[in-house]
Write a protein that holds these residues in place. Structure first.
Motif, PDB file in Angstrom:
ATOM      1  N   PRO A  31      24.389 -48.381  54.105  1.00  0.00           N
ATOM      2  CA  PRO A  31      23.250 -49.052  53.464  1.00  0.00           C
ATOM      3  C   PRO A  31      22.084 -48.110  53.189  1.00  0.00           C
ATOM      4  CG  PRO A  31      24.142 -50.421  55.206  1.00  0.00           C
ATOM      5  CD  PRO A  31      24.833 -49.106  55.313  1.00  0.00           C
ATOM      6  N   ALA A  32      21.869 -47.135  54.088  1.00  0.00           N
ATOM      7  CA  ALA A  32      20.752 -46.211  53.891  1.00  0.00           C
ATOM      8  C   ALA A  32      20.898 -45.427  52.590  1.00  0.00           C
ATOM      9  CB  ALA A  32      20.667 -45.247  55.078  1.00  0.00           C
ATOM     10  N   VAL A  33      22.132 -45.023  52.263  1.00  0.00           N
ATOM     11  CA  VAL A  33      22.384 -44.306  51.017  1.00  0.00           C
ATOM     12  C   VAL A  33      22.185 -45.234  49.826  1.00  0.00           C
ATOM     13  CG1 VAL A  33      24.130 -43.074  49.669  1.00  0.00           C
ATOM     14  CG2 VAL A  33      23.975 -42.704  52.141  1.00  0.00           C
ATOM     15  N   LEU A  34      22.718 -46.449  49.929  1.00  0.00           N
ATOM     16  CA  LEU A  34      22.598 -47.420  48.850  1.00  0.00           C
ATOM     17  C   LEU A  34      21.139 -47.713  48.510  1.00  0.00           C
ATOM     18  CD1 LEU A  34      23.500 -49.675  46.932  1.00  0.00           C
ATOM     19  CD2 LEU A  34      23.740 -51.165  48.924  1.00  0.00           C
ATOM     20  N   TYR A  35      20.350 -48.066  49.520  1.00  0.00           N
ATOM     21  CA  TYR A  35      18.966 -48.475  49.256  1.00  0.00           C
ATOM     22  C   TYR A  35      18.109 -47.302  48.786  1.00  0.00           C
ATOM     23  CZ  TYR A  35      20.363 -52.813  51.496  1.00  0.00           C
ATOM     24  OH  TYR A  35      21.003 -53.991  51.803  1.00  0.00           O
ATOM     25  N   ARG A  36      18.391 -46.126  49.309  1.00  0.00           N
ATOM     26  CA  ARG A  36      17.639 -44.953  48.839  1.00  0.00           C
ATOM     27  C   ARG A  36      17.976 -44.657  47.373  1.00  0.00           C
ATOM     28  NH1 ARG A  36      15.112 -40.580  51.433  1.00  0.00           N
ATOM     29  NH2 ARG A  36      13.882 -39.541  49.803  1.00  0.00           N
ATOM     30  N   PHE A  37      19.237 -44.854  47.008  1.00  0.00           N
ATOM     31  CA  PHE A  37      19.631 -44.611  45.614  1.00  0.00           C
ATOM     32  C   PHE A  37      18.980 -45.637  44.685  1.00  0.00           C
ATOM     33  CE2 PHE A  37      22.617 -45.105  41.994  1.00  0.00           C
ATOM     34  CZ  PHE A  37      22.496 -43.822  41.477  1.00  0.00           C
ATOM     35  N   ILE A  38      18.979 -46.913  45.086  1.00  0.00           N
ATOM     36  CA  ILE A  38      18.324 -47.947  44.275  1.00  0.00           C
ATOM     37  C   ILE A  38      16.839 -47.617  44.118  1.00  0.00           C
ATOM     38  CG2 ILE A  38      17.626 -50.364  44.186  1.00  0.00           C
ATOM     39  CD1 ILE A  38      20.248 -51.134  45.440  1.00  0.00           C
ATOM     40  N   ALA A  39      16.196 -47.182  45.202  1.00  0.00           N
ATOM     41  CA  ALA A  39      14.778 -46.837  45.139  1.00  0.00           C
ATOM     42  C   ALA A  39      14.534 -45.695  44.152  1.00  0.00           C
ATOM     43  CB  ALA A  39      14.276 -46.446  46.535  1.00  0.00           C
ATOM     44  N   THR A  40      15.416 -44.698  44.180  1.00  0.00           N
ATOM     45  CA  THR A  40      15.287 -43.578  43.239  1.00  0.00           C
ATOM     46  C   THR A  40      15.517 -44.054  41.812  1.00  0.00           C
ATOM     47  OG1 THR A  40      16.091 -42.056  44.941  1.00  0.00           O
ATOM     48  CG2 THR A  40      16.158 -41.285  42.655  1.00  0.00           C
ATOM     49  N   PHE A  41      16.514 -44.902  41.616  1.00  0.00           N
ATOM     50  CA  PHE A  41      16.891 -45.426  40.299  1.00  0.00           C
ATOM     51  C   PHE A  41      15.703 -46.124  39.644  1.00  0.00           C
ATOM     52  CE2 PHE A  41      19.111 -48.726  37.686  1.00  0.00           C
ATOM     53  CZ  PHE A  41      19.822 -47.877  36.860  1.00  0.00           C
ATOM     54  N   ILE A  42      15.023 -46.973  40.406  1.00  0.00           N
ATOM     55  CA  ILE A  42      13.932 -47.755  39.826  1.00  0.00           C
ATOM     56  C   ILE A  42      12.608 -46.999  39.817  1.00  0.00           C
ATOM     57  CG2 ILE A  42      15.042 -49.927  40.440  1.00  0.00           C
ATOM     58  CD1 ILE A  42      13.083 -50.229  42.743  1.00  0.00           C
ATOM     59  N   SER A  43      12.561 -45.838  40.466  1.00  0.00           N
ATOM     60  CA  SER A  43      11.344 -45.026  40.405  1.00  0.00           C
ATOM     61  C   SER A  43      11.367 -44.078  39.208  1.00  0.00           C
ATOM     62  CB  SER A  43      11.161 -44.232  41.699  1.00  0.00           C
ATOM     63  OG  SER A  43      12.188 -43.271  41.853  1.00  0.00           O
ATOM     64  N   ILE A  44      12.568 -43.727  38.737  1.00  0.00           N
ATOM     65  CA  ILE A  44      12.688 -42.851  37.563  1.00  0.00           C
ATOM     66  C   ILE A  44      12.421 -43.640  36.289  1.00  0.00           C
ATOM     67  CG2 ILE A  44      14.215 -41.347  36.246  1.00  0.00           C
ATOM     68  CD1 ILE A  44      15.725 -40.747  38.812  1.00  0.00           C
ATOM     69  N   TRP A  45      12.961 -44.862  36.221  1.00  0.00           N
ATOM     70  CA  TRP A  45      12.800 -45.706  35.034  1.00  0.00           C
ATOM     71  C   TRP A  45      12.163 -47.036  35.426  1.00  0.00           C
ATOM     72  CZ3 TRP A  45      17.563 -43.224  36.012  1.00  0.00           C
ATOM     73  CH2 TRP A  45      17.820 -42.113  35.193  1.00  0.00           C
ATOM     74  N   LYS A  46      11.612 -47.724  34.446  1.00  0.00           N
ATOM     75  CA  LYS A  46      10.892 -48.971  34.688  1.00  0.00           C
ATOM     76  C   LYS A  46      11.860 -50.149  34.747  1.00  0.00           C
ATOM     77  CE  LYS A  46       7.005 -51.657  32.859  1.00  0.00           C
ATOM     78  NZ  LYS A  46       6.004 -51.762  31.756  1.00  0.00           N
ATOM     79  N   LEU A  47      11.691 -51.011  35.739  1.00  0.00           N
ATOM     80  CA  LEU A  47      12.545 -52.192  35.875  1.00  0.00           C
ATOM     81  C   LEU A  47      12.422 -53.101  34.660  1.00  0.00           C
ATOM     82  CD1 LEU A  47      12.125 -53.292  39.608  1.00  0.00           C
ATOM     83  CD2 LEU A  47      14.306 -52.864  38.460  1.00  0.00           C
ATOM     84  N   ARG A  48      13.528 -53.667  34.244  1.00  0.00           N
ATOM     85  CA  ARG A  48      13.517 -54.655  33.162  1.00  0.00           C
ATOM     86  C   ARG A  48      13.039 -56.006  33.694  1.00  0.00           C
ATOM     87  NH1 ARG A  48      18.886 -55.690  30.471  1.00  0.00           N
ATOM     88  NH2 ARG A  48      17.564 -56.968  29.138  1.00  0.00           N
ATOM     89  N   VAL A  49      12.522 -56.802  32.776  1.00  0.00           N
ATOM     90  CA  VAL A  49      12.112 -58.162  33.102  1.00  0.00           C
ATOM     91  C   VAL A  49      13.090 -59.119  32.438  1.00  0.00           C
ATOM     92  CG1 VAL A  49      10.301 -59.901  32.890  1.00  0.00           C
ATOM     93  CG2 VAL A  49       9.690 -57.501  33.291  1.00  0.00           C
ATOM     94  N   SER A  50      13.610 -60.077  33.187  1.00  0.00           N
ATOM     95  CA  SER A  50      14.578 -61.041  32.660  1.00  0.00           C
ATOM     96  C   SER A  50      13.919 -61.923  31.609  1.00  0.00           C
ATOM     97  CB  SER A  50      15.128 -61.911  33.794  1.00  0.00           C
ATOM     98  OG  SER A  50      15.900 -62.969  33.267  1.00  0.00           O
ATOM     99  N   ALA A  51      14.560 -62.016  30.445  1.00  0.00           N
ATOM    100  CA  ALA A  51      14.041 -62.876  29.385  1.00  0.00           C
ATOM    101  C   ALA A  51      14.158 -64.352  29.772  1.00  0.00           C
ATOM    102  CB  ALA A  51      14.810 -62.616  28.083  1.00  0.00           C
ATOM    103  N   LYS A  52      15.102 -64.663  30.654  1.00  0.00           N
ATOM    104  CA  LYS A  52      15.336 -66.060  31.048  1.00  0.00           C
ATOM    105  C   LYS A  52      14.367 -66.516  32.138  1.00  0.00           C
ATOM    106  CE  LYS A  52      19.595 -67.324  31.308  1.00  0.00           C
ATOM    107  NZ  LYS A  52      20.994 -67.511  31.781  1.00  0.00           N
ATOM    108  N   SER A  53      14.196 -65.692  33.165  1.00  0.00           N
ATOM    109  CA  SER A  53      13.377 -66.123  34.309  1.00  0.00           C
ATOM    110  C   SER A  53      12.026 -65.424  34.412  1.00  0.00           C
ATOM    111  CB  SER A  53      14.154 -65.877  35.603  1.00  0.00           C
ATOM    112  OG  SER A  53      14.341 -64.473  35.797  1.00  0.00           O
ATOM    113  N   SER A  54      11.813 -64.381  33.566  1.00  0.00           N
ATOM    114  CA  SER A  54      10.579 -63.581  33.599  1.00  0.00           C
ATOM    115  C   SER A  54      10.409 -62.828  34.912  1.00  0.00           C
ATOM    116  CB  SER A  54       9.350 -64.469  33.345  1.00  0.00           C
ATOM    117  OG  SER A  54       9.427 -65.061  32.071  1.00  0.00           O
ATOM    118  N   ARG A  55      11.492 -62.638  35.676  1.00  0.00           N
ATOM    119  CA  ARG A  55      11.445 -61.902  36.933  1.00  0.00           C
ATOM    120  C   ARG A  55      11.984 -60.483  36.745  1.00  0.00           C
ATOM    121  NH1 ARG A  55      13.855 -66.292  41.324  1.00  0.00           N
ATOM    122  NH2 ARG A  55      12.162 -67.829  41.142  1.00  0.00           N
ATOM    123  N   LEU A  56      11.525 -59.579  37.605  1.00  0.00           N
ATOM    124  CA  LEU A  56      12.068 -58.228  37.594  1.00  0.00           C
ATOM    125  C   LEU A  56      13.546 -58.266  37.946  1.00  0.00           C
ATOM    126  CD1 LEU A  56       9.202 -56.283  39.416  1.00  0.00           C
ATOM    127  CD2 LEU A  56       9.713 -56.292  36.970  1.00  0.00           C
TER     128      LEU A  56
END
Length: 499
Positions: A31-56
């Motif tokens: 899990p430590a590798v997974l969550y660190r990778f997700i954190a890096t992924f969303i820090s390089i690029w901007k999170l999308r916003v759902s057109a349906k729910s308006s949530r990140l």
């Protein structure tokens, strides 16, 4: 804490996407590798916003980011495999290659550092500390993605061993396309050369060609002596004696080896290894034409004046445009003393490959320092770009009446020249003849590479005679199939060309 799982309905549109995967050697990714990778992924690029729910759009095992107005990227975890999907808003063939290769390089660098740190302090890991995962490319195959080692994407085709289906790799290989250019084509101070992923891949002929153009005759000889295992001095003399001129192609054919061996040889010969970085970068040059026009495919008429001005650099131009060394050697042997004829054949072959555009030709001429030749290139829209296929009347009627369309469509979908929406539109027609007509309309309208894949589909499914008639040199006068221009097609629509 994020606890939301992605909805099953949020499926990926494979017609707009390409896929890359990092498959860990451990059965379970910590899990430590997974969550660190997700954190890096969303820090390089901007999170999308759902057109349906308006949530990140970030979930427990997935996230979506926005790269620019045309490109989005998604990350999913499936077992011990991290899957990255890059999508274009229209079609995957429109994905900008340098965006794909830059994204891949950033993510590979990040996951390598994260993994190496974790496994270096983990006592129970048996993974290789240098690279505790393998990099794979995913291709839609059957109802899901199938994966293969990234080094195989340099080949034109990959055959899935599970489904016995062949897939073209030209689109997915852009994960490893040329990198973004740098100022003055110089590496940064901390650049240590190409990373492991690039060194593991076989260089394309065009990269070898670029390297050959940067080396002196003496440098070439030095590297050849280091690479050639058996009687290098004798083989060198034989090569030089068998060639009248010390041409570009002679130097080039000495480097049919991997990037890693090339880098080791350059280091041993005390030649700057950053030459390999330079040949792996995209050539950046603003061309004096609108962007939409540059993406058209040139016709023979557009390039008909070029052979008078290329001269002895024909071999280098052909390699830079994507023809192989073997193809270029055949062209040379067909026109031994006729440079004009060599250039004509190079351009004729090139304009029929999927990647042929005015932009690609312009960048190739700039790279080999022949930008002055661009003044002889015409951009008349009635002559170039929007090219379609004209099929002889009797061949067209046989296709309409004889073929069963289902397996043909299967093959064309797996080779990414028609989408699932295209298939639904075609199969919406009631009768087999009408479905065949609808398919022919798409083939005629789209031209290459759809036309070539259609011929392959006929060949694979037992319609060999029809395939042979269609693939007989479509550019030559009197053949069963000929390429014509959009303007002419429109005028012929009322005469039965569109079935």
């Amino acid at each position: 804490m994020i606890s939301t799982k992605r909805e099953d309905s949020q499926q990926i549109d494979h017609d707009r996407s390409i896929h890359l995967a990092y498959r860990f050697k451990e059965e379970v990714v910590p899990p430590a590798v997974l969550y660190r990778f997700i954190a890096t992924f969303i820090s390089i690029w901007k999170l999308r916003v759902s057109a349906k729910s308006s949530r990140l759009m970030i979930f427990t095992d997935s996230a979506d980011v926005k790269i620019d107005g045309d490109h989005d990227m998604r990350f999913d975890i499936q077992g011990n495999r991290f899957i990255v999907t890059l999508s274009h808003k229209e079609r995957n063939i429109s994905i900008v290659p340098s965006i794909a290769s830059t994204a891949q390089e950033c993510l590979t660098h990040a996951i390598t550092n994260i993994s190496n740190f974790y496994f270096s302090v983990s006592e129970d890991s048996t993974c290789n500390r240098d690279l505790p995962f393998t990099i794979q490319i995913g291709i839609p195959c059957g109802t899901d993605l199938c994966f293969f080692d990234h080094t195989l994407s340099s080949k034109k085709e990959w055959k899935c061993p599970d489904h016995n289906i062949k897939h073209k790799t030209n689109i997915v290989s852009i994960w490893f396309a040329d990198k973004l250019p740098t100022k003055d084509d110089r590496c940064t101070r901390d650049c240590s050369g190409l990373d492991k992923v690039w060194l593991d891949r076989q260089p394309e002929d065009k990269h070898l060609g670029r390297l050959a153009s940067k080396l002196t005759h003496e440098d070439t000889r030095t590297i050849y002596m280091l690479i050639k295992e058996k009687e290098p001095a004798l083989q060198w003399d034989i090569i030089n004696e068998s060639n009248k001129r010390e041409g570009f192609n002679i130097k080039l054919t000495r480097y049919m080896i991997g990037r890693r061996q090339l880098q080791n040889s350059l280091e041993e010969a005390k030649i700057d290894i950053h030459k390999l970085c330079q040949i792996s970068r995209e050539f950046q040059k603003e061309l004096d034409q609108p962007r939409d026009k540059l993406l058209f495919r040139p016709s023979g008429s557009n390039v008909q004046q070029l052979p008078d001005h290329i001269g002895s650099q024909t071999f280098q131009l052909g390699i830079e445009l994507g023809l192989s060394v073997v193809e270029m050697q055949k062209i040379e042997s067909n026109h031994v003393t006729n440079l004009h004829g060599q250039t004509e054949e190079v351009l004729k072959r090139w304009i029929n490959i999927p990647e042929a555009t005015f932009e690609a030709l312009g960048k190739a001429l700039h790279r080999i320092e022949l930008s002055s030749v661009l003044s002889y290139l015409t951009y008349d829209e009635e002559l170039g770009g929007q090219m379609e296929i004209e099929i002889d009347e009797h061949v067209r009627e046989r296709i309409i009446q004889d073929i069963q369309i289902s397996q043909i469509l299967d093959y064309m979908m797996t080779h990414l020249v028609i989408s699932s929406d295209d298939r639904r539109r075609i199969e919406h027609h009631a009768g087999q003849d009408d479905q065949n007509k609808a398919l022919l309309r798409e083939v005629i309208k789209r031209g290459e590479p759809t036309y070539t894949v259609f011929i392959e589909a006929l060949q694979k499914n037992g319609y060999t005679d029809l395939a042979n008639e269609l693939k007989s040199d479509g550019q030559e006068e009197g053949s069963s199939a000929a390429i014509v221009q959009t303007g002419n097609i429109e005028n012929k629509g009322e005469t039965g060309l569109f079935c």
